[in-house]
Design an enzyme around this catalytic site. Structure first.
Site, PDB file in Angstrom:
ATOM      1  CE  LYS A   1       2.222  -2.939  -4.400  1.00  0.00           C
ATOM      2  NZ  LYS A   1       2.016  -2.466  -3.015  1.00  0.00           N
TER       3      LYS A   1
ATOM      4  CG  ASP B   1      -1.893  -1.158   1.212  1.00  0.00           C
ATOM      5  OD1 ASP B   1      -2.244  -1.633   0.114  1.00  0.00           O
ATOM      6  OD2 ASP B   1      -2.269  -1.613   2.314  1.00  0.00           O
TER       7      ASP B   1
ATOM      8  N   GLY C   1      -4.654  -4.289  -3.743  1.00  0.00           N
ATOM      9  CA  GLY C   1      -5.585  -3.212  -4.064  1.00  0.00           C
ATOM     10  C   GLY C   1      -4.740  -2.052  -4.535  1.00  0.00           C
ATOM     11  CG  HIS C   2      -2.112  -2.431  -7.060  1.00  0.00           C
ATOM     12  ND1 HIS C   2      -1.459  -3.281  -7.900  1.00  0.00           N
ATOM     13  CD2 HIS C   2      -1.741  -2.799  -5.812  1.00  0.00           C
ATOM     14  CE1 HIS C   2      -0.716  -4.129  -7.197  1.00  0.00           C
ATOM     15  NE2 HIS C   2      -0.888  -3.856  -5.918  1.00  0.00           N
TER      16      HIS C   2
HETATM   17  P1  GDP Z   1      -0.543   0.115  -3.664  1.00  0.00           P
HETATM   18  O1  GDP Z   1      -1.187  -1.089  -3.090  1.00  0.00           O
HETATM   19  O2  GDP Z   1       0.918   0.158  -3.407  1.00  0.00           O
HETATM   20  O3  GDP Z   1      -0.864   0.320  -5.118  1.00  0.00           O
HETATM   21  O4  GDP Z   1      -1.149   1.352  -2.895  1.00  0.00           O
HETATM   22  P2  GDP Z   1      -2.709   1.612  -2.549  1.00  0.00           P
HETATM   23  O5  GDP Z   1      -3.409   2.041  -3.792  1.00  0.00           O
HETATM   24  O6  GDP Z   1      -3.271   0.457  -1.808  1.00  0.00           O
HETATM   25  O7  GDP Z   1      -2.579   2.777  -1.500  1.00  0.00           O
HETATM   26  C1  GDP Z   1      -1.895   3.950  -1.774  1.00  0.00           C
HETATM   27  C2  GDP Z   1      -2.858   5.121  -1.633  1.00  0.00           C
HETATM   28  O8  GDP Z   1      -2.121   6.329  -1.596  1.00  0.00           O
HETATM   29  C3  GDP Z   1      -3.804   5.281  -2.806  1.00  0.00           C
HETATM   30  O9  GDP Z   1      -5.017   5.801  -2.338  1.00  0.00           O
HETATM   31  C4  GDP Z   1      -3.097   6.295  -3.706  1.00  0.00           C
HETATM   32  O10 GDP Z   1      -4.012   7.022  -4.516  1.00  0.00           O
HETATM   33  C5  GDP Z   1      -2.471   7.184  -2.680  1.00  0.00           C
HETATM   34  N1  GDP Z   1      -1.203   7.840  -3.037  1.00  0.00           N
HETATM   35  C6  GDP Z   1      -0.175   7.392  -3.793  1.00  0.00           C
HETATM   36  N2  GDP Z   1       0.855   8.277  -3.752  1.00  0.00           N
HETATM   37  C7  GDP Z   1       0.461   9.287  -2.943  1.00  0.00           C
HETATM   38  C8  GDP Z   1       1.093  10.475  -2.477  1.00  0.00           C
HETATM   39  O11 GDP Z   1       2.238  10.778  -2.778  1.00  0.00           O
HETATM   40  N3  GDP Z   1       0.356  11.247  -1.627  1.00  0.00           N
HETATM   41  C9  GDP Z   1      -0.915  10.944  -1.246  1.00  0.00           C
HETATM   42  N4  GDP Z   1      -1.552  11.769  -0.423  1.00  0.00           N
HETATM   43  N5  GDP Z   1      -1.523   9.833  -1.665  1.00  0.00           N
HETATM   44  C10 GDP Z   1      -0.838   9.010  -2.493  1.00  0.00           C
HETATM   45  P1  IMO Z   2      -1.010  -4.307  -2.102  1.00  0.00           P
HETATM   46  O1  IMO Z   2      -0.559  -4.941  -3.415  1.00  0.00           O
HETATM   47  C1  IMO Z   2      -1.146  -4.548   2.251  1.00  0.00           C
HETATM   48  C2  IMO Z   2      -1.514  -8.563   3.998  1.00  0.00           C
HETATM   49  C3  IMO Z   2      -2.809  -8.907   4.685  1.00  0.00           C
HETATM   50  C4  IMO Z   2      -2.307  -9.893   5.719  1.00  0.00           C
HETATM   51  C5  IMO Z   2      -1.207 -10.646   4.979  1.00  0.00           C
HETATM   52  C6  IMO Z   2      -1.648 -11.969   4.379  1.00  0.00           C
HETATM   53  O2  IMO Z   2      -2.257  -3.523  -2.217  1.00  0.00           O
HETATM   54  O3  IMO Z   2       0.123  -3.561  -1.490  1.00  0.00           O
HETATM   55  P2  IMO Z   2      -3.178 -12.619   2.298  1.00  0.00           P
HETATM   56  O4  IMO Z   2      -4.616 -12.297   1.996  1.00  0.00           O
HETATM   57  O5  IMO Z   2      -2.221 -12.155   1.265  1.00  0.00           O
HETATM   58  O6  IMO Z   2      -2.963 -14.060   2.657  1.00  0.00           O
HETATM   59  O7  IMO Z   2      -2.854 -11.799   3.669  1.00  0.00           O
HETATM   60  O8  IMO Z   2      -0.784  -9.779   3.943  1.00  0.00           O
HETATM   61  N1  IMO Z   2      -1.651  -8.072   2.602  1.00  0.00           N
HETATM   62  C7  IMO Z   2      -1.508  -6.798   2.225  1.00  0.00           C
HETATM   63  N2  IMO Z   2      -1.270  -5.688   2.962  1.00  0.00           N
HETATM   64  N3  IMO Z   2      -1.223  -4.465   0.909  1.00  0.00           N
HETATM   65  C8  IMO Z   2      -1.429  -5.576   0.167  1.00  0.00           C
HETATM   66  O9  IMO Z   2      -1.381  -5.575  -1.191  1.00  0.00           O
HETATM   67  C9  IMO Z   2      -1.618  -6.807   0.821  1.00  0.00           C
HETATM   68  N4  IMO Z   2      -1.855  -8.070   0.411  1.00  0.00           N
HETATM   69  C10 IMO Z   2      -1.854  -8.832   1.506  1.00  0.00           C
HETATM   70  O10 IMO Z   2      -3.404  -7.779   5.261  1.00  0.00           O
HETATM   71  O11 IMO Z   2      -1.700  -9.204   6.776  1.00  0.00           O
HETATM   72 MG    MG Z   3      -2.803  -1.602  -1.876  1.00  0.00          MG
END
Ligand code: GDP
Ligand code: IMO
Ligand code: MG
Length: 509
Positions: free
Chosen positions: A23, A20, A48-49
């Site tokens: 990416k 999170d 969740g991207h």
């Molecule tokens: P991922 O799993 O690595 O793709 O990240 P997620 O999408 O789960 O969570 C990252 C969150 O941060 C998302 O809501 C993005 O839109 C947001 N985001 C990414 N870069 C930035 C940043 O530089 N600043 C802020 N405020 N939000 C960001």
């Molecule tokens: P992205 O790609 C954050 C965590 C879960 C749990 C552990 C194992 O959005 O960064 P699983 O369902 O994979 O067996 O859960 O890994 N987890 C994540 N935490 N971002 C994710 O993906 C995750 N995918 C799994 O919360 O602790």
């Molecule tokens: Mg994510």
């Protein structure tokens, strides 16, 4: 960007923390600016991207994050565990958002299948595990990988051959039923299987646990939608190396890697760039450059497991581990986010209680799971964990994201080392004793849970940096902090992210 990607034909974007970190944002960014092909190679719908661009916001789980960019080929690679019903849901969202994926999305014939029994096992384990609970996303990830390695898993390609599919499904179901009978929780089982993500009971049989014919019908039906996309993506990517710009999209993060993460509180795939290369059918050496994302100066974790710098410590872990959700439900809020906004929005950044400061940080950073909507556990940036990630991967080129989030926090804490305060613990030839200092984290929960962070405190920059487009214009206090992180960890912050949109991106000199 040109200088950064000079001579690069295959670029990997991964995360050096617990996921999170943005990416989705950066895969979309480089898909837009540079890549011809975007390929996911690990994990499944646990990811969740989030992509924000041109006023649009999209969250993808299985679909690669390059899908918003017209003309680019998106690949779901062999290392992915794929739930066809989940993918079908995402594709219908793409159609609803007028995002054309026709002829641009291909799926590895040797990707692994996630089936209803994997979701059931995943959720059931969450119930019976008690203290050892991982806090998974409940998407069937662990069981799907486990079955593959135990040699009774199914491939996506099996969906193209009805008889093969039915045969392998029967074998797999037999194994699952034996396990579930052993758990002896028929009521829980029925409850789990009546949830919407498990077809609201359509896969349940009171007599035989699983309604096999309904599983066959549902999965072959969703397969019909996907079958034109299933192909030998490994060969396609191998042939594209050196000819096309390939962007390998990481999922999760190094600290969640089954090989390198904070075991056992990890996911079931190798989230390193090495695992990613394998998961798209390439060799590690095919990757010309890796950019590792680090979220600063707020770091987060979702699910269980030690988190030494967590703001509010055990109280936060308890709150985020289910308590907040329970209260939100009881008080009639539709989500924890809605409840926290209603109750805590008026808190101030000079709040002395760290648990509450964590809530302000979470609300400001919108740190709620993109997949499960769980509140992410907030913490200060942890350099021992980052040093560990750099040591094992060698990935020194980093992208610092979410730099805007802590903009109004008067004091920024960064953990520079740990004091070990647990019982005598032997690790190989080394013996840890209470009072020992650790500069590099040992990624074992048994050690991490006894590590007390030692912080360096820095003055906050106290302004909004979202509109800033050049490194030169960033506040001096922020620049000093970034230099500190680089110096302490041997990294180079090549890109600075100051907001969720493509435009909120600064290339460092
Ligand atoms: P991922 O799993 O690595 O793709 O990240 P997620 O999408 O789960 O969570 C990252 C969150 O941060 C998302 O809501 C993005 O839109 C947001 N985001 C990414 N870069 C930035 C940043 O530089 N600043 C802020 N405020 N939000 C960001
Ligand atoms: P992205 O790609 C954050 C965590 C879960 C749990 C552990 C194992 O959005 O960064 P699983 O369902 O994979 O067996 O859960 O890994 N987890 C994540 N935490 N971002 C994710 O993906 C995750 N995918 C799994 O919360 O602790
Ligand atoms: Mg994510």
């Amino acid at each position: 960007m040109t200088a950064l990607l000079n001579n690069v034909r295959t670029l990997a974007i991964v995360c050096s923390q617990w996921g999170d970190t943005g990416k989705g944002k950066f895969v979309d960014y480089f898909a837009h600016e540079w890549a011809d092909i975007i390929a996911r190679g690990t994990g499944g719908a646990n990811a969740g991207h989030t992509i924000e661009a041109g006023g649009k916001r999209l969250i993808v789980h299985l679909v690669p994050s390059g899908i918003m960019c017209p003309g680019k080929i998106n690949v779901i690679g062999n290392g992915v565990v794929l739930d066809p019903r989940q993918l079908a849901r995402e594709l219908s969202e793409l159609r609803a958002g007028n995002i054309d994926y026709e002829d641009r999305l291909i799926i590895a014939q040797n990707a692994k299948l996630v089936l209803p029994q994997h979701l059931v096992l995943d959720k059931m384990r969450g119930i019976v595990a008690g203290k050892g609970k991982i806090g998974t996303t409940g998407r069937g990830i662990g069981p799907a990988y486990a079955h593959y390695y135990d040699r009774f898993g199914l491939f996506v390609n099996d969906l193209l051959n009805r008889d093969v599919f039915v045969d392998r499904l029967d074998q797999n179901l037999a194994e699952c039923k034996a396990l579930l009978k052993g758990y002896d929780r028929p009521d829980e089982l029925k409850k789990i299987m009546s949830k919407p993500d498990l077809g609201s009971g359509m896969f349940y049989s009171a007599k035989d646990i699983f309604d096999r014919d309904n599983i066959v019908a549902a999965y072959l039906a969703s397969a019909r939608e996907l079958e034109s996309m299933v192909t030998d993506t490994d060969a396609f990517l191998r042939e594209s190396v050196g000819r096309k710009n390939i962007l390998a999209e990481g999922a999760q993060g190094l600290l969640l890697s089954i090989l390198f993460g904070t075991y056992p509180f990890v996911t079931s795939s190798d989230c390193s760039d090495q695992g990613l290369a394998t998961g798209i059918g390439l060799r590690h050496r095919d990757i010309d450059k890796t950019l590792a994302i680090v979220k600063a100066f707020l770091m987060t974790r979702v699910g269980e497991g030690a988190f030494p710098t967590e703001m509010g410590g055990a109280k936060s872990a308890f709150w985020c581990g289910g308590e907040a959700e329970r209260i939100a439900r009881e008080e009639g809020f539709s989500s924890v986010e809605e409840m926290e906004v209603a109750k805590y929005s008026s808190l101030k950044w000079d709040e002395p209680n760290e648990f509450l400061l964590g809530i302000i940080s979470r609300l400001t950073g919108k740190e709620f799971g993109a997949t499960t909507h769980r509140p992410r556990r907030p913490g200060w940036l942890d350099l021992p964990l980052l040093r560990y990630a750099v040591h094992v991967t060698g990935n020194t080129d980093i992208i610092l994201t979410k730099l805007d989030v802590m903009g109004m926090c008067p004091v920024i804490k960064v953990c520079n080392e740990y004091e070990y305060i647990g019982p005598v613990y032997r690790i190989g030839q080394r013996t840890l004793q209470s009072g020992d200092r650790l500069k590099v984290a040992i990624p074992r929960d048994d050690v991490l849970k006894h590590c007390r962070p030692i912080y360096r405190e820095f003055p906050g920059w106290m302004c909004d940096i979202r509109g800033i487009t050049s490194e030169r214009d960033l506040p001096l206090d922020l620049k000093a902090l970034i230099c500190f992180v680089e110096r302490e960890t041997g990294t180079h912050a090549k890109i600075l992210s100051v907001g969720p949109d493509r435009e909120h991106t600064i290339f460092s000199n």
